[in-house]
Each structure stands twice: as C-alpha cells, then as structure tokens.
Design an enzyme around this catalytic site. Structure first.
Site, PDB file in Angstrom:
ATOM      1  N   CYS B  50      60.929  87.255  23.542  1.00  0.00           N
ATOM      2  CA  CYS B  50      61.397  87.586  22.195  1.00  0.00           C
ATOM      3  C   CYS B  50      60.547  88.730  21.627  1.00  0.00           C
ATOM      4  CB  CYS B  50      61.307  86.355  21.289  1.00  0.00           C
ATOM      5  SG  CYS B  50      62.732  85.248  21.438  1.00  0.00           S
ATOM      6  N   ASN B 150      68.978  85.025  37.422  1.00  0.00           N
ATOM      7  CA  ASN B 150      69.013  83.581  37.641  1.00  0.00           C
ATOM      8  C   ASN B 150      69.269  82.947  36.285  1.00  0.00           C
ATOM      9  OD1 ASN B 150      68.267  83.743  40.377  1.00  0.00           O
ATOM     10  ND2 ASN B 150      66.091  83.796  39.848  1.00  0.00           N
ATOM     11  N   SER B 158      62.956  80.219  34.405  1.00  0.00           N
ATOM     12  CA  SER B 158      61.905  79.514  33.688  1.00  0.00           C
ATOM     13  C   SER B 158      61.961  79.805  32.192  1.00  0.00           C
ATOM     14  CB  SER B 158      60.539  79.874  34.276  1.00  0.00           C
ATOM     15  OG  SER B 158      60.431  81.254  34.512  1.00  0.00           O
ATOM     16  N   GLN B 165      66.327  90.239  36.548  1.00  0.00           N
ATOM     17  CA  GLN B 165      65.180  90.799  37.249  1.00  0.00           C
ATOM     18  C   GLN B 165      65.618  91.941  38.156  1.00  0.00           C
ATOM     19  OE1 GLN B 165      62.174  88.164  38.895  1.00  0.00           O
ATOM     20  NE2 GLN B 165      63.311  86.371  38.211  1.00  0.00           N
TER      21      GLN B 165
HETATM   22  O1  LIG Z   1      60.724  85.039  38.877  1.00  0.00           O
HETATM   23  P1  LIG Z   1      61.031  83.691  38.265  1.00  0.00           P
HETATM   24  O2  LIG Z   1      62.241  83.712  37.355  1.00  0.00           O
HETATM   25  O3  LIG Z   1      59.847  83.049  37.640  1.00  0.00           O
HETATM   26  O4  LIG Z   1      61.422  82.786  39.520  1.00  0.00           O
HETATM   27  C1  LIG Z   1      62.700  82.499  39.987  1.00  0.00           C
HETATM   28  O5  LIG Z   1      63.318  83.623  40.623  1.00  0.00           O
HETATM   29  C2  LIG Z   1      62.676  84.120  41.799  1.00  0.00           C
HETATM   30  C3  LIG Z   1      63.537  85.210  42.407  1.00  0.00           C
HETATM   31  O6  LIG Z   1      64.805  84.735  42.815  1.00  0.00           O
HETATM   32  C4  LIG Z   1      62.393  83.010  42.814  1.00  0.00           C
HETATM   33  O7  LIG Z   1      61.535  83.517  43.828  1.00  0.00           O
HETATM   34  C5  LIG Z   1      61.737  81.789  42.177  1.00  0.00           C
HETATM   35  O8  LIG Z   1      61.684  80.742  43.122  1.00  0.00           O
HETATM   36  C6  LIG Z   1      62.553  81.347  40.956  1.00  0.00           C
HETATM   37  O9  LIG Z   1      61.938  80.248  40.329  1.00  0.00           O
END
Ligand SMILES: O=P(O)(O)O[C@H]1O[C@H](CO)[C@@H](O)[C@H](O)[C@H]1O
Ligand SMILES: O=P(O)(O)O[C@H]1O[C@H](CO)[C@@H](O)[C@H](O)[C@H]1O
Lengths: 337, 337
Positions: B50, B150, B158, B165
């Site tokens: 944020c 994701n 998370s 990303q």
């Molecule tokens: O980078 P983040 O969102 O903390 O993590 C998430 O995406 C990543 C990329 O797909 C993975 O490697 C992680 O296992 C997942 O928890």
C-alpha cells in the site's frame, strides 16, 4: 560452491531446477495449513477401507488382516475403452487410453501409517506391490504400472486410513518416458545412470539421508521439493520382482527409516506423495532401467508452511529455496526410532 | 467422441494429459479450503504494497497512484552472480544463473483485483508489463522475461494487495523451452502453431470462453487444470510491445471479461496463477513465437474443493476429471458484468 542462484540438471528427466540458497530468510505471511489432530481410532466405522465396512456402489471391504487390494470404485482409468484416435490438422490430437486403477490398503489398522507399521508388515506391503506389478504388467496391453501413495489431506488424500494406489496404463506416461530416454542415453554410452549416480553420491556423502545393506535414501542433487528424496537399491534391479527376500526386507526397512525421519522433522505425520518407478512392462527387456522410489513432500519450514509450486514454477521451471545439501543434513541429523 | 478415459497431446509442450470424463461423480471426502472473507479496506496500514508503507529491509513504498514496480526484497534470482559451472561425471550438473525479480503493484487500492479495476487501469498494467519486458529483455544477458500473477492464498500469494511478479532469467526456463521447440517445428513446416490452432478453435467453437475484436480466451484442448484457459491475440504477435493501442485495450478487456467469469463461477475471488509467454529475448527474431497468456486455476468443484496435482500427476502425468469442453461451456454460460 554456488552460494547464489543457480540451476541444476535433473539427470533423470533432463529438466532444470532453479536453486536460490540465499532466499531462506524470506518471511512468510501467506497461507498456513491446518495440522490434523492425529489421534485416530484403530477402527473407524465410517471408513470404507476399514475391515467389514461398506464401500461406494454397494461393495463391502472384507475382514482382511494384512494388505487388501481392490479395484478403485472411482477409477480414472478403465480397461473397457473402445480404441479411438483423433487428429484434427495435427493440432487436436487425442487417443483412447485403457487402464486399471486399484487401491492397496497397507493395514487393517486405521490408526497406523506405513512407517509406524512393524517391519514385517511393511515387508508384506512390498510383496503386495511386487505381486501387483507382475499381475498388471503381464497383461499384454499394460505398458506401465504406477504404484504410489498420497499421504495427508495436503496431498489430496481423501481418507487417512493407510493406503496407496496403483494406476496401470496402456501407454508410458510423461515422467517415466523422460526417465526412460535419459537412462537409455546413458546405457548407450555403457553404464547405468542410477548405478553411476549412486556411486558418486555414496562417495560424496553430502546428500545421503539414511541407508542399509541393500538400499540408500538421499536428497537428489536436482531435488525440486524442499525435502524430496530418492530411494535406490544398491545393486542394479529393474523392478520389485527382481528383489530377493533380503532386498525386500531392506526396502521395507528403508521406507520405515525414511518416513520416521520425515515425521520427526516437524513433529507431524509428514505429508507426501511417494511412488515407485519400475521398468516399463511393454515386453522389452529394459536393462537400462534402475528401480527407484521418489518421495515428494510439500512442507518447507514447519508443519504449517509449505512450498507452493505456482506462478514461476508452472510457467517457467521449478524453484527451491533451501539447498538439497541442507535438506539432507537436516534429515540426516534426526533419529530414526 | 471420447466418453471414456483418453489422453490428449499438449501441442505447445509436446506432453500428454489424461482425461477421465466419467470420473466427475466421485464424492469428495478430502481437504476443503478456507474461503477468505473478501472484505478488504482500500488501504491497509500493515500492507507493504500500500502507498506510503514500509517494506522489508527499510525501503518505503512511495505514494503511487497507478502501477508501481520495484525489485523484490526477497528475490529468488539476483543479477550479481559470478559465473560458475560444475559437472561431476556428467551426473551432477549445475550452472550459476543470473536474474532479476520484480514486483508489480497493479493499483494503489488494497481492496481491488485485476478484474475489478476499471478498463483503463488494466490497460495501464498492460503498458507497464510491455515496458518491463522491453527494459529487462534489452539487457544483453536476459534471455527470458516471465511476467505472472499468483492470486489467492491457495496459490501461495502472501499478500492480497493486487500485484504480480516478473522474473527475468539468464537462460530459457523449461516450459518456454518446450513451447519454443514445438512452435519452431511447426514454423519449419510453414505456419504458426498458435495462429493455426486458434483458427481450428474459432471454427469449432466448443472450447471458446469469451473474446473481442483482438483477443480470444479458450479452454485449450489439452488443458490440465479444471478451468485452465489460454488467451490468444487474433493477429500474430510475439510480445506485448508488438501490440498497438487498440490491441492493448483488447487485452485489458479480455483479462477483465475472463477474470469476472472466473469470480462468478463459484462466487469467490477465483484463485489462479496466470502468466504471459512472450518471445525469448536472446536476440534472435523468433517469428515462430505467438504471444499468449495461461491461466492455471486450481478449483475443481466449488470454492472449497480443488484439484490436487499429486501422486499420479507428479509421478506419471497430469490427469483431469471434467473435460475441457464442459469447463468451457460452464465458463461461457456465465455473465461478464
Ligand atoms: O514470491 P512470493 O509471492 O512470496 O512466492 C510465491 O511465488 C513464487 C513464484 O511463483 C513461488 O516460488 C513461491 O513458492 C510462492 O509462495
Ligand atoms: O484417487 P484419490 O485419492 O481420490 O485422489 C487423489 O489422487 C489422485 C491420483 O494422484 C489425483 O488425481 C486426485 O487429484 C487426488 O485427489
């Protein structure tokens, strides 16, 4: 060596895994799993795998006292499929696929896990697997027999009663097909890929978890899952029926040792998918094939924090945080009993 | 056609998926997921994405008002890696791998999702992705730029703040390498794999979910995940920078249409991993490459029952229950607004 990001080649499949040794410090704010209270009765009247209970479709599980094998009531593969092929412009390609799906109850006891069973009872499971591989593999249209166990709700197991599955196929699935190609290429230049690999690992020692006279369990150099392991017979063998009585005891023993270490790691019945990769049953000799078992456990940091194989992993390639060497060390340091 | 078990070829990767159309009746007694109460404030003082809030390592997220891109504080890949190679007996093979990991905030609003954002704001995300692909891809050592999202705790996200990303790599990861090989083979015999495939699908209609003048979303013939989709530009394009303003609007529009359908399917913010597969940035022209986006959502029957890619899937090959045709029909029947 390699304290920063690097990739490692999975010599069994020919595919790469990305390793990020520096990433372990990452805080976790995401999903945490529930830990199932692991107090189960020895017999559960509502469990369709417990002796004497009714199953879907009206069948009844008999009063068995060691292992019990039956055809899956909701089989993903069925044997009675009319042969059919479709190929639209080389783009929409499909083929009918026959198969047989079975369930293997490891024990009548609802409350046990494979590793908690007495050594002789695990040995009976090994014998059952060997018999099933022989029986299904000898059908002229079955070219591959996949024996596996999904353990724990996190791994999609819908029943905690100790059991595994067998899916026998008309054609070699993707993963064994990759492993076959790699093992063949090595055999063509004289040598067994996994005999040679085991030699290097035993010499090196860094990734060994546990072992006995006949079997070794190690974290493969190319492990994808945080605590993934590979179980290898020390003498070349292509499938379970090749193993003599002492070797079968050795396999039962190593399954017991390894799963007990897993359960101690985070103080919880460790979820995993495990399975045996045996010679294809297509009628060829397949002397290049070295029998092995894979354990794919999802937990990463604790009983409640798992590794997610998601975005980058699905779209790019698998990625791991802790190194295989660190994972092996942690498993090696645990007691077995 | 194919009312019983069969396998289908993924023409983009060359791998097979097992389809069990008869298996949908299977009762589910396994893990059910929690549905996160989806009432979020527009601003969360504890969220590091944020505007104005502190991040790990002391950095601060600025007061941004559209998209915001920064280097991941816990990057799996880092650019400053000394080149190193290891090859022990052709068995233990590793290479250092450089990379850059970034986070892309889609909106300053904590409570939105990509599909809930106004069309113009999604268009800004598309432009940001295009700029990032250009910027990272033009580094001479970056050969692949993976843009992905994701979404949802089930997919390892998370933080619920709308974000994606970018992982840029020194070498082509496994999945794009497979897609490159398949697209090249088709191009060698004259033709673009995905142009030709889209033609067949538009003619057939059975697997189409939604579309506009410039883009089509469909459940691919070889879909692995229950409601997996593939988003394709109707005119050949290799990467986002090739798209003109109208096409970019078209992409924003189809992302909006598709994710809104997903959210309606089970009445929940639909979890998924999605990502763009664009031309490798290795300096070759790659005219064979057709830009596309994959959506990999895990839900199968409801907001709480997902598909598990476990034992047989990990050890053998992916398996699905409902057919791609049924999945497409269900998504097609939903309203978009
Ligand atoms: O980078 P983040 O969102 O903390 O993590 C998430 O995406 C990543 C990329 O797909 C993975 O490697 C992680 O296992 C997942 O928890
Ligand atoms: O057959 P089960 O235990 O009901 O189902 C489990 O194992 C199967 C084989 O790995 C998977 O296809 C299912 O997704 C999983 O839930």
């Amino acid at each position: 060596m390699f304290t920063a990001s690097h990739r490692r080649l999975n010599r069994l499949t020919g595919e790469w895994v990305l390793v990020s040794p520096h990433r372990t410090a990452r805080p976790w704010q995401g999903q945490v799993e529930e830990v199932a209270a692991d107090q189960r009765p020895t017999y559960d009247p509502a469990c369709y795998l417990c002796p004497g209970n009714g199953r879907a479709g009206g069948a009844r599980t008999p009063e068995y006292d060691s292992t019990y094998v039956f055809d899956n009531d909701f089989a993903a593969l069925t044997p009675d499929v009319a042969p059919e092929e479709d190929d639209r412009k080389g783009l929409l390609i499909a083929q009918s696929e026959r198969g047989i799906c079975r369930v293997v109850c490891f024990s009548p006891r609802h409350d046990l896990t494979l590793g908690q069973m007495p050594a002789e009872a695990i040995r009976t499971v090994v014998d059952t697997w060997a018999d099933q591989y022989l029986e299904l593999g000898s059908l002229d249209w079955v070219r591959h027999v996949q024996i596996f166990e999904n353990r724990g709700a996190m791994m999609g197991a819908s029943n905690p009663h100790p059991h595994g599955q067998i899916w026998a196929n008309e054609r070699l699935p993707n993963e064994p097909a990759k492993e076959l190609a790699q093992q063949r290429a090595r055999a063509d230049s004289g040598g067994c890929l996994l005999c040679d690999y085991l030699d290097v690992e035993l010499n090196d020692g860094e990734r060994i978890v546990t072992g006995n006279e006949h079997f070794t369990a190690l974290v493969p150099f190319w492990a994808v899952w945080p605590f993934e392991t590979l179980v290898l017979p020390r003498a070349h063998a292509g499938a379970l029926p090749d193993l003599g009585p002492d070797q079968r005891d050795g396999l039962a023993d190593i399954l017991r040792r390894l799963t007990r270490r897993y359960d101690r790691l985070f103080g919880v019945t460790f979820p995993y998918s495990m399975g045996l990769h045996q010679q294809p049953t297509d009628g060829d000799p397949h002397r290049e094939w070295h029998l092995h078992a894979h354990f794919y456990p999802p937990l990463l940091r604790s009983a409640t924090v798992r590794k997610f194989m998601v975005g980058y992993e699905l779209l790019g390639q698998p990625q791991r945080d802790i190194t295989p060497e660190t994972a092996a060390q942690r498993l090696r340091e645990l007691p077995e009993d």
